[in-house]
Motif scaffolding. Structure first.
Motif, PDB file in Angstrom:
ATOM      1  N   ASN A 188      34.524  36.035  34.242  1.00 35.57           N
ATOM      2  CA  ASN A 188      35.928  35.608  34.150  1.00 35.57           C
ATOM      3  C   ASN A 188      36.868  36.433  35.017  1.00 35.57           C
ATOM      4  O   ASN A 188      38.084  36.420  34.801  1.00 35.57           O
ATOM      5  N   GLN A 216      39.404  37.701  37.558  1.00 36.06           N
ATOM      6  CA  GLN A 216      40.503  37.070  38.310  1.00 36.06           C
ATOM      7  C   GLN A 216      41.553  38.130  38.569  1.00 36.06           C
ATOM      8  O   GLN A 216      41.745  39.029  37.753  1.00 36.06           O
ATOM      9  N   ASP A 260      45.599  38.695  40.656  1.00 31.55           N
ATOM     10  CA  ASP A 260      46.695  38.164  41.467  1.00 31.55           C
ATOM     11  C   ASP A 260      46.734  38.818  42.842  1.00 31.55           C
ATOM     12  O   ASP A 260      47.154  38.199  43.816  1.00 31.55           O
ATOM     13  N   ARG A 299      35.929  33.526  43.068  1.00 26.70           N
ATOM     14  CA  ARG A 299      36.021  33.988  41.678  1.00 26.70           C
ATOM     15  C   ARG A 299      37.377  34.653  41.415  1.00 26.70           C
ATOM     16  O   ARG A 299      38.039  34.368  40.417  1.00 26.70           O
ATOM     17  N   VAL A 300      37.772  35.548  42.293  1.00 25.56           N
ATOM     18  CA  VAL A 300      38.965  36.378  42.034  1.00 25.56           C
ATOM     19  C   VAL A 300      40.260  35.580  42.226  1.00 25.56           C
ATOM     20  O   VAL A 300      41.242  35.785  41.522  1.00 25.56           O
ATOM     21  N   ARG A 301      40.251  34.678  43.170  1.00 24.09           N
ATOM     22  CA  ARG A 301      41.403  33.817  43.464  1.00 24.09           C
ATOM     23  C   ARG A 301      42.722  34.591  43.572  1.00 24.09           C
ATOM     24  O   ARG A 301      43.700  34.285  42.898  1.00 24.09           O
TER      25      ARG A 301
END
Ligand SMILES: [Zn+2]
Length: 294
Positions: free
Chosen positions: A208, A210, A212, A232-234
C-alpha cells in the motif's frame, strides 16, 4: 524581557509562511545528498550531510561547513533531534563530522549494514564516539515519532542481507536507509541511494505504499526510480539531488522521462537549487528555491 522574546517569536513566525507545517528541504549540496526535516513544532532531523566522491573538488567534508551548517543557522536550528546516515558513501557522510561538531545532536541513526572501512565513514564514527552521542542502526521497522503528528518509518534496509555481502557501489546503495515521512494524510518518501533491487524488495513488503513527494533514489540514476516504483508510489512531486555537470551524468534522461510519463513534477537541485516540500497535513506543495515554484 518576555515582551522582547514574544515579539521576536511573532516576527519570526510572520516571516516564515511554513511555520506550523512539515517542511522538508533537499539542500543543494552539489553531487550528494543532505535533507533537512523540520516538523510543525520545531523538531529537526537531518538525513545525510553531503560530501563528494571527487578528489578534484578538494576536501569533501567542506560542504558541511560551507552549505549545510549555514542553512541550518538560516533556519534558526542550533539543535538536531537526530542525524541519519543513509549509507556510508562519501557524498552522504563526508559533511557529517563538521556538522556534528557545529550542531548539537541528540542521536545518530546509521543505515550502514556492511562493514565499510573508508576514511570518511571512519571520521564520522569517531566524531559520534568522541561526542558520546547515542547511536543506533536503522533497519526496516525503525519508527520515529516527533510527537506532533509527524512520524518517520524506515522501509529499508530489511533485516538479513538480501542484497548480498559485496561492498561494491550498487550493493551499498541498495542497503540505504529509506524513510517514509507521514503527517496527516500526506506522505513523503526519501529513497537515499536505493536502486532497483531495493525498490523491488520494498514493493513486495509494502503493497500500500504511496507518497505525495519523492526524493528519488541514487541521484536520478537510470538504475533507480523504476516504472514499477512510480506506479506504486504515485508521487505528485519528485526531487533529484545532484551536482551540475557531475561525472555520473545524473540525472539520467531515462529517469526524467519516466517521471514525466507518470505525470510527476520533478525538481533537480543542480538547476532548481534547494527543493522544498511543505505539508499542512492535508496537501503537499513543492518549490525549487532558485528557478521555479509550483
Ligand atoms: Zn550518493
Amino acid at each position: 524581557m518576555w515582551i522582547v522574546a514574544l515579539s521576536l517569536l511573532l516576527t519570526s513566525c510572520a516571516h516564515d509562511p511554513d511555520a506550523g507545517k512539515l517542511r522538508v528541504t533537499v539542500i543543494d549540496v552539489g553531487q550528494g545528498d543532505s535533507i533537512l526535516i523540520e516538523t510543525p513544532t520545531g523538531h529537526a532531523m537531518l538525513i545525510d550531510g553531503g560530501g563528494s566522491n571527487r578528489d578534484d573538488e578538494g576536501d569533501p567534508r567542506h560542504v558541511g561547513l560551507r552549505t549545510v551548517v549555514p542553512y541550518l543557522r538560516y533556519r534558526g536550528i542550533d539543535h538536531l533531534d537526530a542525524i541519519v546516515l543513509t549509507h556510508p558513501h562519501a557524498d552522504h557522510v563526508g559533511g557529517l563530522p563538521d556538522i556534528l561538531r557545529e550542531v548539537h545532536t541528540d542521536t545518530v541513526l546509521d543505515g550502514t549494514t556492511l562493514p565499510f572501512p573508508s576514511p570518511a565513514y571512519a571520521a564520522f564514527l569517531t566524531e559520534v564516539r568522541n561526542r558520546h552521542i547515542p547511536y543506533r542502526r536503522v533497519v526496516r521497522g525503525t519508527h520515529l515519532d516527533f510527537g506532533d503528528g509527524v512520524t518517520a518509518d524506515a522501509l529499508n534496509p530489511p533485516t538479513g542481507l538480501p542484497y548480498g555481502t559485496a561492498t561494491d557501489n550498487a550493493t551499498m546503495n541498495n542497503y540505504s536507509a529509506v524513510f517514509l515521512l507521514s503527517y496527516g494524510k500526506t506522505h513523503m518518501l526519501l529513497d537515499g541511494d536505493a536502486q532497483l533491487e531495493a525498490e523491488e524488495n520494498m514493493l513486495a513488503a509494502y503493497p500500500n505504499l504511496q507518497a505525495d513527494a519523492l526524493k528519488c533514489g541514487h541521484h536520478g540514476a537510470a538504475n533507480a526510480t523504476s516504472d514499477a516504483w512510480l506506479d506504486r508510489v504515485r508521487p505528485r512531486y519528485a526531487a533529484i539531488s545532484c551536482g551540475l555537470h557531475n561525472p555520473f551524468h545524473h540525472p539520467n534522461p531515462a529517469t526524467l522521462a519516466r517521471l514525466k510519463a507518470h505525470g510527476v513534477q520533478a525538481y533537480v537541485t543542480a538547476t532548481d537549487g534547494a527543493v522544498i516540500f511543505v505539508s499542512d497535513g492535508a496537501r503537499v506543495t513543492a518549490t525549487g528555491a532558485v528557478k521555479r515554484s509550483e
